[in-house]
Design a protein around this motif. Structure first.
Motif, PDB file in Angstrom:
ATOM      1  N   ARG A 222       0.828  -1.207   0.000  1.00 16.89           N
ATOM      2  CA  ARG A 222       0.000   0.000   0.000  1.00 16.89           C
ATOM      3  C   ARG A 222       0.868   1.267   0.000  1.00 16.89           C
ATOM      4  O   ARG A 222       0.546   2.249  -0.680  1.00 16.89           O
ATOM      5  CB  ARG A 222      -0.919   0.007   1.223  1.00 16.89           C
ATOM      6  CG  ARG A 222      -1.985  -1.060   1.222  1.00 16.89           C
ATOM      7  CD  ARG A 222      -3.261  -0.586   0.521  1.00 16.89           C
ATOM      8  NE  ARG A 222      -4.310  -1.592   0.610  1.00 16.89           N
ATOM      9  CZ  ARG A 222      -5.208  -1.650   1.587  1.00 16.89           C
ATOM     10  NH1 ARG A 222      -5.157  -0.776   2.577  1.00 16.89           N
ATOM     11  NH2 ARG A 222      -6.149  -2.566   1.575  1.00 16.89           N
ATOM     12  N   LEU A 223       1.930   1.256   0.792  1.00 15.34           N
ATOM     13  CA  LEU A 223       2.791   2.433   0.873  1.00 15.34           C
ATOM     14  C   LEU A 223       3.404   2.751  -0.487  1.00 15.34           C
ATOM     15  O   LEU A 223       3.456   3.912  -0.891  1.00 15.34           O
ATOM     16  CB  LEU A 223       3.897   2.218   1.912  1.00 15.34           C
ATOM     17  CG  LEU A 223       4.768   3.456   2.185  1.00 15.34           C
ATOM     18  CD1 LEU A 223       3.972   4.511   2.953  1.00 15.34           C
ATOM     19  CD2 LEU A 223       6.030   3.077   2.954  1.00 15.34           C
ATOM     20  N   GLN A 224       3.857   1.730  -1.190  1.00 15.27           N
ATOM     21  CA  GLN A 224       4.429   1.955  -2.515  1.00 15.27           C
ATOM     22  C   GLN A 224       3.388   2.531  -3.469  1.00 15.27           C
ATOM     23  O   GLN A 224       3.677   3.425  -4.273  1.00 15.27           O
ATOM     24  CB  GLN A 224       4.991   0.657  -3.079  1.00 15.27           C
ATOM     25  CG  GLN A 224       5.727   0.857  -4.408  1.00 15.27           C
ATOM     26  CD  GLN A 224       6.288  -0.437  -4.960  1.00 15.27           C
ATOM     27  OE1 GLN A 224       6.293  -1.472  -4.297  1.00 15.27           O
ATOM     28  NE2 GLN A 224       6.768  -0.383  -6.192  1.00 15.27           N
ATOM     29  N   GLU A 225       2.156   2.043  -3.376  1.00  9.47           N
ATOM     30  CA  GLU A 225       1.080   2.580  -4.204  1.00  9.47           C
ATOM     31  C   GLU A 225       0.816   4.048  -3.875  1.00  9.47           C
ATOM     32  O   GLU A 225       0.564   4.871  -4.763  1.00  9.47           O
ATOM     33  CB  GLU A 225      -0.192   1.764  -4.000  1.00  9.47           C
ATOM     34  CG  GLU A 225      -0.119   0.343  -4.532  1.00  9.47           C
ATOM     35  CD  GLU A 225      -1.312  -0.510  -4.136  1.00  9.47           C
ATOM     36  OE1 GLU A 225      -1.431  -1.637  -4.649  1.00  9.47           O
ATOM     37  OE2 GLU A 225      -2.139  -0.045  -3.321  1.00  9.47           O
ATOM     38  N   MET A 226       0.887   4.389  -2.597  1.00 14.79           N
ATOM     39  CA  MET A 226       0.608   5.756  -2.159  1.00 14.79           C
ATOM     40  C   MET A 226       1.700   6.736  -2.568  1.00 14.79           C
ATOM     41  O   MET A 226       1.417   7.859  -2.997  1.00 14.79           O
ATOM     42  CB  MET A 226       0.444   5.789  -0.632  1.00 14.79           C
ATOM     43  CG  MET A 226      -0.799   5.095  -0.120  1.00 14.79           C
ATOM     44  SD  MET A 226      -0.757   4.842   1.684  1.00 14.79           S
ATOM     45  CE  MET A 226      -0.649   6.538   2.267  1.00 14.79           C
ATOM     46  N   LEU A 227       2.963   6.311  -2.441  1.00 18.60           N
ATOM     47  CA  LEU A 227       4.084   7.233  -2.627  1.00 18.60           C
ATOM     48  C   LEU A 227       4.763   7.093  -3.990  1.00 18.60           C
ATOM     49  O   LEU A 227       5.454   8.016  -4.429  1.00 18.60           O
ATOM     50  CB  LEU A 227       5.119   7.029  -1.521  1.00 18.60           C
ATOM     51  CG  LEU A 227       4.628   7.214  -0.081  1.00 18.60           C
ATOM     52  CD1 LEU A 227       5.773   7.012   0.900  1.00 18.60           C
ATOM     53  CD2 LEU A 227       3.996   8.584   0.109  1.00 18.60           C
ATOM     54  N   GLY A 228       4.618   5.932  -4.615  1.00 14.89           N
ATOM     55  CA  GLY A 228       5.199   5.734  -5.935  1.00 14.89           C
ATOM     56  C   GLY A 228       6.714   5.629  -5.958  1.00 14.89           C
ATOM     57  O   GLY A 228       7.353   5.981  -6.956  1.00 14.89           O
TER      58      GLY A 228
END
Length: 228
Positions: A158-164
């Motif tokens: 989820r964090l990677q999706e949020m921050l890219g």
């Protein structure tokens, strides 16, 4: 894994934990192990020792979950105003040595800089108000916003999706090895273990990750001339 000066060129994103990593964990240890048991014992008319034992058992059941850091959950469960109690001893909230210099160093190198914490938003607000660290970061992310604790694999997805960010070109510094292991499985390329989260307790170095006693060590690496 070692982080050489030249390795900094392979890092675009710096992810930093808060409690024990940027901030002295003495505040949290004292709060949950001493201050809360004292107040819980008064509410329930038991000894401080009995309160501490009961609370320790309840804490353990919530480890590695969002509830562990949820001050609203603990306020309901314990019959105490946890945020108010934190404010009463906020003079114990302290930034570790060399943290601000390290944040400036990351800014000088044009790294993306994110605070990534399991802390509840109300706890984060208390600590940022006391330390004024928030302005250094591109974004502040609480596990509550993500929906999972950092110890859970879903958090990093989820964090990677949020921050890219690109995991392979990211560095994470954290004082909890379980968090580092979970991040490693997600592909975070550079992992740093903070070996002395509390100023009142001895350092405990990791056998698996680069351990630092303070961020001075990473600052020195960034400033050192590259090997020919």
């Amino acid at each position: 894994m070692k982080i050489s000066q030249s390795a900094w060129n392979a890092v675009d994103t710096v992810l930093l934990d808060m409690d024990g990593t940027l901030l002295d964990k003495h505040f949290d240890d004292y709060f949950w192990e001493v201050y809360v048991p004292e107040h819980y014992s008064l509410v329930h008319n038991i000894t401080v020792e009995e309160a501490a034992q009961q609370l320790l058992e309840r804490y353990r059941k919530m480890e590695n979950s969002l509830q562990w850091s949820d001050v609203e959950h603990w306020s309901r469960e314990l019959g105490l105003d946890i945020p108010e109690l934190k404010l009463r001893i906020d003079h114990l909230i302290a930034v570790h040595p060399h943290v601000r210099e390290f944040l400036q160093c990351c800014r000088n190198m044009n790294k993306q800089l994110y605070l990534v914490t399991n802390a509840h938003p109300r706890t984060l607000a208390i600590k940022l108000d006391k330390t004024d660290l928030g302005g250094w970061f591109d974004r502040l992310v609480c596990a509550d916003e993500v929906g999972f604790a950092k110890e859970q694999p879903q958090f990093w997805v989820r964090l990677q999706e949020m921050l890219g960010f690109d995991p392979a070109r990211s560095l994470l510094a954290d004082d909890t090895e379980k968090v580092l292991r979970t991040a490693e499985r997600h592909g975070i390329g550079w992992l740093v273990h903070v070996a002395r989260p509390s100023s009142r307790r001895p350092a405990a170095r990791s056998e698996h990750y680069l351990s630092i006693d303070s961020f001075r060590e990473l600052i020195d690496l960034a400033a050192a001339p590259a090997a020919e």
